[in-house]
Design a protein around this motif. Structure first.
Motif, PDB file in Angstrom:
ATOM      1  N   SER A 743     -41.445   1.483  -9.773  1.00  0.00           N
ATOM      2  CA  SER A 743     -42.293   2.044  -8.737  1.00  0.00           C
ATOM      3  C   SER A 743     -42.145   3.547  -8.806  1.00  0.00           C
ATOM      4  CB  SER A 743     -41.871   1.542  -7.360  1.00  0.00           C
ATOM      5  OG  SER A 743     -40.744   2.254  -6.942  1.00  0.00           O
ATOM      6  N   ASP A 744     -43.190   4.259  -8.339  1.00  0.00           N
ATOM      7  CA  ASP A 744     -43.158   5.700  -8.525  1.00  0.00           C
ATOM      8  C   ASP A 744     -42.014   6.344  -7.778  1.00  0.00           C
ATOM      9  OD1 ASP A 744     -44.263   6.558  -5.748  1.00  0.00           O
ATOM     10  OD2 ASP A 744     -45.524   4.951  -6.452  1.00  0.00           O
ATOM     11  N   GLU A 745     -41.578   5.731  -6.708  1.00  0.00           N
ATOM     12  CA  GLU A 745     -40.516   6.375  -5.946  1.00  0.00           C
ATOM     13  C   GLU A 745     -39.210   6.402  -6.722  1.00  0.00           C
ATOM     14  OE1 GLU A 745     -42.442   4.020  -4.679  1.00  0.00           O
ATOM     15  OE2 GLU A 745     -43.513   4.939  -3.059  1.00  0.00           O
ATOM     16  N   GLU A 746     -39.121   5.594  -7.790  1.00  0.00           N
ATOM     17  CA  GLU A 746     -37.864   5.582  -8.520  1.00  0.00           C
ATOM     18  C   GLU A 746     -37.740   6.785  -9.443  1.00  0.00           C
ATOM     19  OE1 GLU A 746     -37.592   1.834 -10.477  1.00  0.00           O
ATOM     20  OE2 GLU A 746     -38.051   0.808  -8.608  1.00  0.00           O
ATOM     21  N   GLU A 747     -38.840   7.541  -9.641  1.00  0.00           N
ATOM     22  CA  GLU A 747     -38.736   8.696 -10.521  1.00  0.00           C
ATOM     23  C   GLU A 747     -38.064   9.799  -9.723  1.00  0.00           C
ATOM     24  OE1 GLU A 747     -42.554   9.528 -12.262  1.00  0.00           O
ATOM     25  OE2 GLU A 747     -43.094   7.453 -11.921  1.00  0.00           O
ATOM     26  N   PRO A 748     -36.825  10.126 -10.063  1.00  0.00           N
ATOM     27  CA  PRO A 748     -36.077  11.002  -9.178  1.00  0.00           C
ATOM     28  C   PRO A 748     -36.594  12.423  -9.171  1.00  0.00           C
ATOM     29  CG  PRO A 748     -34.792  10.410 -11.118  1.00  0.00           C
ATOM     30  CD  PRO A 748     -36.071   9.672 -11.205  1.00  0.00           C
ATOM     31  N   PRO A 785     -36.990  -2.313   2.092  1.00  0.00           N
ATOM     32  CA  PRO A 785     -36.640  -1.387   3.157  1.00  0.00           C
ATOM     33  C   PRO A 785     -36.461   0.051   2.685  1.00  0.00           C
ATOM     34  CG  PRO A 785     -34.794  -2.832   2.620  1.00  0.00           C
ATOM     35  CD  PRO A 785     -35.960  -3.330   1.860  1.00  0.00           C
ATOM     36  N   VAL A 786     -36.136   0.234   1.390  1.00  0.00           N
ATOM     37  CA  VAL A 786     -35.853   1.586   0.917  1.00  0.00           C
ATOM     38  C   VAL A 786     -37.107   2.427   0.790  1.00  0.00           C
ATOM     39  CG1 VAL A 786     -33.748   1.075  -0.314  1.00  0.00           C
ATOM     40  CG2 VAL A 786     -35.918   0.628  -1.408  1.00  0.00           C
ATOM     41  N   HIS A 787     -38.265   1.782   0.826  1.00  0.00           N
ATOM     42  CA  HIS A 787     -39.521   2.469   0.526  1.00  0.00           C
ATOM     43  C   HIS A 787     -39.675   3.815   1.221  1.00  0.00           C
ATOM     44  CE1 HIS A 787     -42.198   0.199  -1.977  1.00  0.00           C
ATOM     45  NE2 HIS A 787     -43.137   1.060  -1.661  1.00  0.00           N
ATOM     46  N   GLY A 788     -39.641   3.775   2.555  1.00  0.00           N
ATOM     47  CA  GLY A 788     -39.939   4.968   3.321  1.00  0.00           C
ATOM     48  C   GLY A 788     -38.988   6.102   2.989  1.00  0.00           C
ATOM     49  N   ASN A 789     -37.695   5.801   2.880  1.00  0.00           N
ATOM     50  CA  ASN A 789     -36.722   6.855   2.623  1.00  0.00           C
ATOM     51  C   ASN A 789     -36.980   7.515   1.286  1.00  0.00           C
ATOM     52  OD1 ASN A 789     -35.632   5.946   4.940  1.00  0.00           O
ATOM     53  ND2 ASN A 789     -34.103   4.653   3.938  1.00  0.00           N
ATOM     54  N   GLN A 790     -37.309   6.694   0.279  1.00  0.00           N
ATOM     55  CA  GLN A 790     -37.499   7.276  -1.047  1.00  0.00           C
ATOM     56  C   GLN A 790     -38.679   8.231  -1.037  1.00  0.00           C
ATOM     57  OE1 GLN A 790     -37.746   3.731  -3.414  1.00  0.00           O
ATOM     58  NE2 GLN A 790     -35.713   4.041  -4.174  1.00  0.00           N
ATOM     59  N   VAL A 791     -39.745   7.858  -0.333  1.00  0.00           N
ATOM     60  CA  VAL A 791     -40.915   8.733  -0.319  1.00  0.00           C
ATOM     61  C   VAL A 791     -40.535  10.076   0.272  1.00  0.00           C
ATOM     62  CG1 VAL A 791     -43.201   9.058   0.628  1.00  0.00           C
ATOM     63  CG2 VAL A 791     -42.493   6.808  -0.125  1.00  0.00           C
ATOM     64  N   LYS A 792     -39.717  10.037   1.348  1.00  0.00           N
ATOM     65  CA  LYS A 792     -39.369  11.292   2.012  1.00  0.00           C
ATOM     66  C   LYS A 792     -38.514  12.175   1.099  1.00  0.00           C
ATOM     67  CE  LYS A 792     -39.697   9.173   6.495  1.00  0.00           C
ATOM     68  NZ  LYS A 792     -38.996   8.136   7.216  1.00  0.00           N
ATOM     69  N   GLN A 793     -37.719  11.568   0.211  1.00  0.00           N
ATOM     70  CA  GLN A 793     -36.846  12.373  -0.645  1.00  0.00           C
ATOM     71  C   GLN A 793     -37.643  13.132  -1.702  1.00  0.00           C
ATOM     72  OE1 GLN A 793     -34.223   9.449  -2.193  1.00  0.00           O
ATOM     73  NE2 GLN A 793     -33.192   9.110  -0.235  1.00  0.00           N
ATOM     74  N   TRP A 794     -38.849  12.649  -1.979  1.00  0.00           N
ATOM     75  CA  TRP A 794     -39.588  13.222  -3.099  1.00  0.00           C
ATOM     76  C   TRP A 794     -40.178  14.571  -2.708  1.00  0.00           C
ATOM     77  CZ3 TRP A 794     -44.623  14.584  -4.229  1.00  0.00           C
ATOM     78  CH2 TRP A 794     -44.863  14.826  -5.583  1.00  0.00           C
TER      79      TRP A 794
END
Length: 904
Positions: A743-748, A785-794
């Protein structure tokens, strides 16, 4: 009553299976016969008298008894076949065995330790019972399948016997030529046998048992679902001597069925339709058996899976389907499928007077399978406007299901079929046929073509659908890209909808809030470029709308790329300029709330911030202003053309107020801001409803990545190798650094270096479509559940923005604006025009020949067969079958592993 006694005896016998301390002897015929002789216990009673906990208890505590019960029931059916099942008593015994096995089998499949039970041989002599020697070497499963298939062509039981009285009356069932007894006229068979309700009912029960046998797939986890299902392998192999007549009977029964019949109102309430349950189970058997190609081919997870000849040869059903070639047969199949698909859309003045079918999901899977395995059929469908009879019901179901989370799978299958069709030029051409149907859909009234219907429904799905549909956005836009070069004339409604999508998706805060949001803009620009370059002449409505909304394109060309500008765009959005509240929740708006564009989302339990960004972009009345007022005041009034999705000002000749109020009124679009004309939905339509609380739904696998399911192909084969101009669009065509990111959020990191390759437009590979929306996997019915947090980190960086902004294919549109805007402004001033129809007339007769950049090659993203889609279809299909079989509820409350059953 005698029947009560037999039920009591039947119930006592079930209890004895668990209560006795010793296993019951297989030779105790008097005991075992109680289960199937001398009584007529309806299938609902069998399910009530044999509760789930007792079957499990026998299985776990007295496994020998359960094994003997299965052996004896199968043996009894084989004996009936040997006797040609002539007497009424024998026929009733068979039905009782069928009902009992249908009840028990799911609990056998549930337990891994019983996995090989049916693939061991029948005991050759069960304690003196008069059994044949032959089954000693044949696995129990094969004996059972052979008996069911023989019984499906048993004269005077499931088919009408042709021979009459006399000792030679009944043919030997073992040697009968079942091709003479095909159930219905159609493909490969000319006679239509007389209808017989009780025979329909018996066929239905036998087929339900067959489906239960095949359902072993449900009891494997998705990772193991592509192991061969041995039941289906045997059934569709040359070892089944009835394979051809069975395939033909199933196909013809489905395609010849006419639920309305002679059209007498309310006839379905006066007479029991024994055919409908038969048609439904025939359809379910067909789609399950046609699924089996990849499963018999090992893992087959490669992204470029091809149906090779060996797998098709192994599965005779797929083989037969792929070899149908006569136009008459194609017409029969297509007419049958469209008749049934259009059934829910049939309108009548008498409420509930016509029968409504509910098998549209199975029909869509079946249509998909035929197109996938028989390309000649696909070309036949696209050869005439008949394809529109498939398109309209699909769009009806897509529009109707968009708010219902229990119908996510239906949305996907509809979109997959349209993606498959859109890869063919003829589909785009057929869309130009005027749309005159009166199907009531919850969309704006318009006058136009089927292309307008397609765009309007897609806009409605993207703007008002629920969160789980996100993975489909790029599929929906890919379909529009594929057909766009062939669309001769878009209506004003469809033109406004396309521009609304661009305006919403091009707001700076939206583009910068996730690493892949800009891909949607690339798709939309490619649609506009295709229409301008290839269909400019007929599309004055779209050109006019582009001119009026030109600030959207100027703003795109001038997107801020410095760190301060990016931060300002993102903080503007948080400050409420886009109508979004803190944390991305869009709670309506203080202005423009009367328009349907300002939709409140407060009721959603939104855990994915990215979804909120899209939703806010699409629904905020101030969408265009969300990134700040870079576009300047002159065009400010323009915004309402699209952000108010509820306004249809462009359709009305007198829209916009007095002439004195606008020198350039028709160009700047101020009239929309003053227009009070609200979009009307079609008469008789109802808003899309959410699922009733408590509705059961089956979970699905992740949606396959769009890059895996499509490949780019030039529509001009000679141009394949030529480099394309930057106006080709595409959201970048070179392979990603991480080709199959989950998923795109995994691209750090979001710097230009990591992502740069993803955004360069060229036509070499299908990778541009490896974008995050498809990869997000939000089709998992339980969101991660991690979805929202990852988006915010980007965090977007200037390098990342620059890497794709410089590739935006704006040249063609900018050139169009450069040439036409001064001309339109001039005639407005010179002639004092106040009526948009005059400007449209001017644009209709205008030309850009020689003024635009060299036309780019048309690129089509074609569907390609792949393991991911096959696995998705398998899960979806079995989920539908599980939920649709409620009387009796064959699999309810059993521990299926292929999917989860959840309540909405």
């Amino acid at each position: 009553m005698g029947n009560t006694d037999t039920k009591l005896n039947f119930r006592k016998a079930i209890v004895q299976l668990t209560s006795k301390s010793q296993p019951i002897d297989a030779s105790d015929d008097a005991f075992w016969e109680q289960f199937w002789c001398e009584h007529n216990t309806p299938v609902q009673d069998v399910f009530a008298l044999v509760p789930a906990n007792e079957i499990r208890k026998v299985r776990d505590v007295m496994p020998t008894n359960l094994a003997t019960l299965c052996y004896k029931a199968t043996e009894r059916m084989i004996r009936a076949v040997d006797n040609s099942c002539r007497t009424q008593g024998e026929q009733q015994t068979v039905l009782n065995c069928v009902r009992l096995l249908t009840r028990i089998l799911p609990y056998v499949f549930e337990d891994v330790q019983w996995k090989d039970f049916f693939w061991s041989s029948l005991p050759s002599g069960s304690g003196g019972s008069s059994e044949k020697e032959e089954p000693g070497s044949v696995p129990l499963a094969q004996s059972l399948l052979n008996a069911i298939c023989d019984l499906l062509f048993c004269p005077d039981f499931t088919v009408v016997g042709y021979r009459k009285s006399g000792p030679e009356k009944a043919e030997e069932l073992n040697s009968i030529d079942s091709c003479e007894y095909i159930w219905e006229a159609g493909v490969g068979f000319a006679q239509s046998p007389p209808c017989n309700g009780s025979m329909d009912a018996r066929r239905t029960e036998l087929l339900k048992l067959l489906l239960t046998c095949f359902s072993e797939t449900m009891y494997r986890p998705p990772t193991a679902s592509d192991e061969p299902n041995r039941w289906i392998v045997h059934f569709t192999s040359a070892d089944n001597r009835h394979a051809l007549p069975l395939f033909t009977s199933l196909l013809n029964t489905v395609c010849a069925y006419d639920p309305v019949g002679i059209g007498v109102p309310y006839n379905h309430l006066l007479f029991t339709d024994t055919l409908e349950p038969l048609v439904e189970v025939c359809l379910q058997i067909l789609i399950v058996t046609l699924d089996h190609d990849i499963t018999s081919n090992g893992p087959a997870q490669s992204s470029a899976y091809i149906h090779d000849d060996s797998t098709i040869a192994d599965n005779l059903f797929i083989n037969y389907l792929s070899r149908i070639h006569r136009d008459d047969d194609f017409q029969f199949i297509l007419k049958g499928v469209t008749r049934l698909l259009n059934n829910p859309l049939v309108q009548s003045y008498l409420p509930n007077s016509t029968k409504r079918l509910h098998c549209h999901q199975e029909l869509l899977v079946f249509f998909w399978k035929i197109c996938d395995y028989n390309k000649k059929f696909l070309y036949f469908v696209l050869k005439s406007s008949d394809v529109l009879d498939i398109l309209v019901p699909i769009l009806y179901h897509l529009n109707d299901s968009r708010a219902d989370q229990s119908r996510v799978g239906l949305m996907h299958i509809g979109v997959f079929i349209l993606l498959l069709l859109s890869g063919e030029r003829n589909f785009g051409v057929r869309l130009n046929k005027p749309y005159t149907a009166t199907v009531p859909m919850d969309i704006p009234v318009f006058t136009g073509t089927h292309a307008d219907l397609l765009i309007t429904v897609f806009h409605k799905i993207i703007a008002t659908g629920h969160q789980r549909l996100q993975p489909l956005f790029d599929c929906l836009l890919t379909i529009l890209v594929n057909v766009s070069p062939y669309l001769k004339t878009l209506s004003m409604v469809a033109s406004i909808k396309l521009l609304h999508l661009l305006e919403a998706f091009s707001t700076p805060w939206f583009l910068y809030s996730a690493p892949s949001n800009h891909h949607l803009v690339f798709f939309l620009l490619e649609i506009f470029n295709n229409i301008i370059q290839y269909q400019f002449d007929g599309n004055s409505n779209l050109v006019y709308t582009i001119i009026r909304k030109r600030q959207v394109f100027h703003a795109l060309a001038n997107l801020p790329t410095d760190a301060a500008g990016i931060a300002r765009c993102l903080s503007n959005r948080k400050g409420g300029a886009g109508g979004g509240g803190a944390g991305g929740r869009m709670v309506g708006s203080s202005h423009g709330s009367a328009s349907s564009g300002s939709r409140s989302l407060a009721g959603h339990d939104d855990d994915a911030a990215d979804y909120q960004q899209r939703k806010a972009a699409l629904t905020a009345p101030g969408a265009a202003a969300a990134g700040g007022d870079e576009s300047g005041g002159e065009e400010g009034g323009d915004r309402s053309i699209v952000t108010r999705t509820g306004r249809l000002g462009l359709r009305e000749p007198d829209v916009g107020g007095a002439a004195g109020e606008r020198e350039h009124g028709t160009v700047t679009g101020d009239e929309d801001a003053r227009s009070d004309i609200v979009e009307e939905s079609m008469e008789g339509s109802h808003p899309a409803q959410e699922a009733e609380p408590g509705t059961l739904k089956a979970t699905l696998l992740d949606t396959p990545n769009l890059a895996q399911i499509t490949e780019r192909e030039s529509a001009h084969p000679t141009d394949l190798a030529s480099p394309t101009s930057p106006s080709v669009g595409g959201d970048g065509a070179e392979p990603l650094g991480k080709p199959n990111v989950g998923s795109d959020e995994e691209e750090p990191e979001a710097n230009g270096a990591t992502r740069k390759g993803a955004d360069e437009p060229s036509s070499k590979t299908p990778s541009p479509l490896r974008r995050a929306v498809a990869q997000r996997g939000s089709l998992r019915v339980t969101p991660a559940p991690v979805h929202g947090n990852q988006v915010k980190q980007w965090q977007p960086t200037p390098e990342w923005v620059q890497s794709w902004r410089s590739k935006l294919p704006l040249q063609t549109i900018m050139r169009l604006l450069q040439v036409l805007v001064p001309q339109v402004e001039k005639i407005c001033i010179d002639k004092g025009l106040t009526d948009e129809s005059e400007i449209l007339k001017f644009l209709q007769h205008g030309t850009l020949v020689g003024l635009l950049p060299v036309p780019h090659p048309i690129l089509i993203r074609k569907y390609q067969a792949n393991g991911g889609t096959t696995a998705w279809f398998r899960t979806y299909m079995w989920g539908v079958i599980y939920l649709r079989n409620v009387d009796p509820a064959v699999w309810y409350d059993t521990e299926v592993k292929l999917f989860e059953i959840q309540r909405v």
